[in-house]
Write a protein that holds these residues in place. Structure first.
Motif, mmCIF file in Angstrom:
data_model
loop_
_atom_site.group_PDB
_atom_site.id
_atom_site.type_symbol
_atom_site.label_atom_id
_atom_site.label_comp_id
_atom_site.label_asym_id
_atom_site.label_seq_id
_atom_site.Cartn_x
_atom_site.Cartn_y
_atom_site.Cartn_z
ATOM 1 N N ASN A 82 0.784 -1.227 0.000
ATOM 2 C CA ASN A 82 0.000 0.000 0.000
ATOM 3 C C ASN A 82 0.819 1.282 0.000
ATOM 4 O O ASN A 82 0.255 2.365 -0.224
ATOM 5 N N TYR A 86 2.309 1.353 -4.462
ATOM 6 C CA TYR A 86 1.547 2.505 -4.969
ATOM 7 C C TYR A 86 2.483 3.620 -5.432
ATOM 8 O O TYR A 86 2.229 4.293 -6.441
ATOM 9 N N ILE A 94 -4.732 1.926 -4.626
ATOM 10 C CA ILE A 94 -4.430 1.350 -3.314
ATOM 11 C C ILE A 94 -5.126 0.005 -3.194
ATOM 12 O O ILE A 94 -6.332 -0.112 -3.416
ATOM 13 N N GLU A 95 -4.369 -1.014 -2.845
ATOM 14 C CA GLU A 95 -4.941 -2.363 -2.749
ATOM 15 C C GLU A 95 -5.912 -2.479 -1.586
ATOM 16 O O GLU A 95 -6.938 -3.138 -1.687
ATOM 17 N N ASP A 96 -5.568 -1.853 -0.457
ATOM 18 C CA ASP A 96 -6.395 -1.954 0.750
ATOM 19 C C ASP A 96 -6.653 -0.545 1.278
ATOM 20 O O ASP A 96 -5.814 0.023 1.979
ATOM 21 N N TRP A 99 -5.939 0.264 5.031
ATOM 22 C CA TRP A 99 -4.684 -0.229 5.574
ATOM 23 C C TRP A 99 -4.154 0.631 6.714
ATOM 24 O O TRP A 99 -3.544 0.109 7.657
#
Length: 205
Positions: A82, A86, A94-96, A99
């Motif tokens: 993240n 990024y 953003i993956e999560d 986070w």
């Protein structure tokens, strides 16, 4: 953030070394026991079973250490996915999105992320199932071909315990290990590199 990441990497590295140290002890113990057990036909076969017990103790210790290692590894993976991923390619997003509060909660109240059973399954798959299989094969060879004139299954007897009881117990124990290792599950150790993941990346490339 860079100093935080470097600190987490260092902590993860230390716990990784602790895992390797336990595995080295287990391999050394197996080598010593097998050398002594096959040094003469008069050596009792249950020495190899003592080795199975000791390696199982190492497995339990290493599973506990793996749970600790996973705590720090999961933090590193959060930062990698993240923050750094990024920064290198913002187009992927953003993956999560959650986070930051999730990592904050983990810093406030650290907790293990995986169960003891999953940790045991990880270590069996990576290291310990091949080790205990070597001991099983050595024990079978010992009671079959160096049995002191006794026939199977009497050659597996230990003191007053009949051979069939010993064989049943050993078979049940190994069936339990195989069940823990191979049963279908949803892995909670996210971000852990597995052989299936390596194969998937090879297909993509």
């Amino acid at each position: 953030m860079a100093h935080l990441y470097r600190g987490e990497i260092h902590r993860m590295k230390l716990w990784r070394e602790r895992l390797d140290r336990t595995s080295n002890w287990a391999v050394t113990l197996i080598a010593a026991i097998l050398t002594y057990a096959f040094s003469g036909s008069d050596q009792p076969h249950y020495l190899i079973l003592v080795g199975v017990v000791m390696v199982t103790v190492f497995l339990i210790i290493e599973a506990r250490r793996y749970r600790g290692y996973d705590m720090w590894r999961s933090r590193v993976r959060i930062l990698q996915r993240n923050v750094f991923a990024y920064s290198l390619d913002p187009s992927q997003g953003i993956e999560d999105p959650d986070w930051r509060p999730r990592l904050s909660r983990d810093y406030r109240v650290p907790r293990t992320k995986i169960s003891y059973e999953e940790a045991i399954a990880h270590r069996l798959r990576r290291v310990y199932l091949p080790l205990v299989t070597v001991l099983l094969v050595a024990w079978l060879v010992r009671i079959h071909f160096i049995s002191g004139g006794q026939n199977w299954p009497a050659s597996a007897a230990i003191g007053m315990l009949p051979g069939w009881i010993v064989i049943t117990f050993i078979g049940g124990f190994y069936a339990l290990l195989a069940g823990i290792t191979f049963r279908p599950r949803v892995w909670q150790a996210t971000g852990e590199l597995r052989r299936s993941d390596v194969g998937a990346w090879d297909d993509i490339e």
